[in-house]
Structures are given as C-alpha cells and as structure tokens.
Design an enzyme around this catalytic site. Structure first.
Site, mmCIF file in Angstrom:
data_model
loop_
_atom_site.group_PDB
_atom_site.id
_atom_site.type_symbol
_atom_site.label_atom_id
_atom_site.label_comp_id
_atom_site.label_asym_id
_atom_site.label_seq_id
_atom_site.Cartn_x
_atom_site.Cartn_y
_atom_site.Cartn_z
ATOM 1 N N LYS A 14 -5.109 0.555 -12.817
ATOM 2 C CA LYS A 14 -4.813 0.840 -11.410
ATOM 3 C C LYS A 14 -4.503 2.325 -11.173
ATOM 4 O O LYS A 14 -4.201 3.065 -12.118
ATOM 5 C CB LYS A 14 -3.641 -0.048 -10.971
ATOM 6 C CG LYS A 14 -3.953 -1.538 -11.097
ATOM 7 C CD LYS A 14 -2.896 -2.395 -10.449
ATOM 8 C CE LYS A 14 -3.248 -3.870 -10.560
ATOM 9 N NZ LYS A 14 -2.329 -4.729 -9.792
ATOM 10 N N TYR A 20 -9.344 -8.544 -3.329
ATOM 11 C CA TYR A 20 -8.063 -9.266 -3.304
ATOM 12 C C TYR A 20 -7.986 -10.282 -2.162
ATOM 13 O O TYR A 20 -6.885 -10.650 -1.744
ATOM 14 C CB TYR A 20 -6.909 -8.269 -3.209
ATOM 15 C CG TYR A 20 -6.558 -7.624 -4.547
ATOM 16 C CD1 TYR A 20 -6.043 -8.377 -5.598
ATOM 17 C CD2 TYR A 20 -6.730 -6.267 -4.752
ATOM 18 C CE1 TYR A 20 -5.715 -7.806 -6.809
ATOM 19 C CE2 TYR A 20 -6.407 -5.673 -5.979
ATOM 20 C CZ TYR A 20 -5.900 -6.462 -6.997
ATOM 21 O OH TYR A 20 -5.579 -5.900 -8.211
ATOM 22 N N ASN A 26 1.648 -2.174 -11.236
ATOM 23 C CA ASN A 26 1.827 -2.880 -12.511
ATOM 24 C C ASN A 26 0.739 -2.536 -13.549
ATOM 25 O O ASN A 26 0.452 -3.312 -14.444
ATOM 26 C CB ASN A 26 1.965 -4.392 -12.289
ATOM 27 C CG ASN A 26 0.715 -5.035 -11.726
ATOM 28 O OD1 ASN A 26 -0.230 -4.336 -11.370
ATOM 29 N ND2 ASN A 26 0.702 -6.345 -11.658
ATOM 30 N N HIS A 84 -4.781 -4.941 -13.892
ATOM 31 C CA HIS A 84 -5.120 -6.272 -13.387
ATOM 32 C C HIS A 84 -5.846 -7.028 -14.494
ATOM 33 O O HIS A 84 -6.585 -6.420 -15.278
ATOM 34 C CB HIS A 84 -6.045 -6.158 -12.172
ATOM 35 C CG HIS A 84 -6.689 -7.454 -11.795
ATOM 36 N ND1 HIS A 84 -6.029 -8.414 -11.067
ATOM 37 C CD2 HIS A 84 -7.918 -7.960 -12.084
ATOM 38 C CE1 HIS A 84 -6.838 -9.455 -10.917
ATOM 39 N NE2 HIS A 84 -7.987 -9.206 -11.525
ATOM 40 N N GLU A 135 -15.088 -11.735 -10.408
ATOM 41 C CA GLU A 135 -14.612 -10.342 -10.418
ATOM 42 C C GLU A 135 -15.571 -9.421 -11.195
ATOM 43 O O GLU A 135 -15.757 -8.262 -10.833
ATOM 44 C CB GLU A 135 -13.203 -10.291 -11.016
ATOM 45 C CG GLU A 135 -12.167 -10.960 -10.123
ATOM 46 C CD GLU A 135 -10.793 -11.052 -10.733
ATOM 47 O OE1 GLU A 135 -9.892 -11.602 -10.073
ATOM 48 O OE2 GLU A 135 -10.590 -10.579 -11.882
HETATM 49 P P1 CMP Z 1 -2.877 -8.177 -9.982
HETATM 50 O O1 CMP Z 1 -2.942 -8.807 -11.325
HETATM 51 O O2 CMP Z 1 -3.742 -7.028 -9.691
HETATM 52 O O3 CMP Z 1 -3.134 -9.307 -8.871
HETATM 53 C C1 CMP Z 1 -2.621 -9.239 -7.562
HETATM 54 C C2 CMP Z 1 -1.634 -8.142 -7.394
HETATM 55 O O4 CMP Z 1 -0.762 -8.257 -6.294
HETATM 56 C C3 CMP Z 1 -0.687 -8.131 -8.595
HETATM 57 O O5 CMP Z 1 -1.368 -7.689 -9.733
HETATM 58 C C4 CMP Z 1 0.420 -7.237 -8.090
HETATM 59 O O6 CMP Z 1 0.122 -5.859 -8.259
HETATM 60 C C5 CMP Z 1 0.424 -7.567 -6.623
HETATM 61 N N1 CMP Z 1 1.546 -8.474 -6.309
HETATM 62 C C6 CMP Z 1 1.690 -9.740 -6.693
HETATM 63 N N2 CMP Z 1 2.836 -10.251 -6.190
HETATM 64 C C7 CMP Z 1 3.410 -9.250 -5.470
HETATM 65 C C8 CMP Z 1 4.602 -9.165 -4.708
HETATM 66 N N3 CMP Z 1 5.431 -10.200 -4.590
HETATM 67 N N4 CMP Z 1 4.877 -7.980 -4.114
HETATM 68 C C9 CMP Z 1 4.026 -6.937 -4.230
HETATM 69 N N5 CMP Z 1 2.865 -6.972 -4.938
HETATM 70 C C10 CMP Z 1 2.568 -8.123 -5.553
#
Ligand code: CMP
Length: 139
Positions: free
Chosen positions: A11, A51, A114, A117, A128
């Site tokens: 990311k 998403y 985070n 993904h 995906e």
């Molecule tokens: P990812 O694995 O990319 O899939 C969806 C993304 O949404 C996840 O990682 C997080 O970065 C984001 N995400 C999921 N839950 C939350 C939340 N409660 N608040 C903010 N971002 C979220």
C-alpha cells in the site's frame, strides 16, 4: 488454478516508507513465487471498484482515498494453499492485534495503513488477480 494463487498489494504508505524490499524478501523467503507484478497508481474509480465489497462500510471513502493517494505494488503470488498461508504471514488486518513476526506487525502503522493487502478467499484471489493482470502478464 484455484487454491494456489493470492493477490497482494503493497500500500501507498509502505511504498513511501521504503518497505517494498524488506516486505518482498519476507514473502519470497516464505516460499511464495512471483507470478505477476506491477507498480500502478490507482484512480479513485479503480480503488472504488477493487474495494466495492466494502462499499457500505463507514471506512470505504477513506480507504478509497488512501489507496489512490500514491503508487502501489500489486503482486500475484503462487504457492500451495496461497490464500491461507499468505494471511498467516501478513497477520491480523489491525496491526495492534497482529502476531509478532507478521508483516503487518512489523510494517503497518494503523488499520487503514496496514502495509499490505491479501486476498481473503480463493474466489477473490481470482477476481483480484484479474483486476490487475492480463493473462499474458502472468508467468
Ligand atoms: P485490506 O486487506 O486491504 O482490505 C480492506 C481494507 O480496509 C483493510 O485491509 C484495511 O486497510 C481497511 N479496513 C478494514 N477495516 C477497517 C476499519 N474498521 N477502519 C478503517 N479501515 C479498515
């Protein structure tokens, strides 16, 4: 092919922090083989599409904005049991809950930032991967 691919995205925040190399080293040392890879800056529309499953969630708009804020690296990995093994390697979506030694524990800043993904099912790994890669881009 079901069961042996997963799609990952490094990311924007992790890219800006210079974490591509260390993250890729951990993944490849864990036995994942790169099938396809590209660096791309998603448009808002592309991030919305990727998403779309989270469209109703309160974090959707912020997530779309963040994921289109800078270049990402999309990678299709191959390994037996790829989806499950990759999710184990990256750890909990929320880095504060991720186990020691996982990629998110080491490189993530927050739930949104985070670091990486990973596909959450074999079905989504195919969807995906198709989003990012044409068949002729996979090896
Ligand atoms: P990812 O694995 O990319 O899939 C969806 C993304 O949404 C996840 O990682 C997080 O970065 C984001 N995400 C999921 N839950 C939350 C939340 N409660 N608040 C903010 N971002 C979220």
């Amino acid at each position: 092919m079901s069961g042996n691919i997963t799609l990952s995205i490094i990311k924007p925040f992790a890219i800006k922090s210079g974490f591509i190399g260390p993250i890729m080293a951990i993944i490849t040392e864990a036995g994942f083989r790169i099938s396809a890879i590209k660096s791309v800056k998603l448009t808002i529309g592309q991030a919305e599409e990727f998403y779309s499953v989270h469209k109703s969630k309160p974090f959707y708009n912020d997530l779309v904005e963040f994921m289109s804020s800078g270049p990402v690296v999309a990678i299709m990995f191959k390994k037996e049991n790829a989806v499950e093994d990759f999710r184990e390697l990256i750890g909990n979506t929320d880095p504060s809950k991720a186990k020691e030694g996982t990629i998110r524990k080491m490189f993530a800043e927050s739930l949104q930032r985070n670091a990486v993904h990973g596909s959450d099912s074999d079905e989504n790994a195919i969807i995906e991967s198709d989003f990012f890669f044409a068949k002729k881009e996979r090896f």
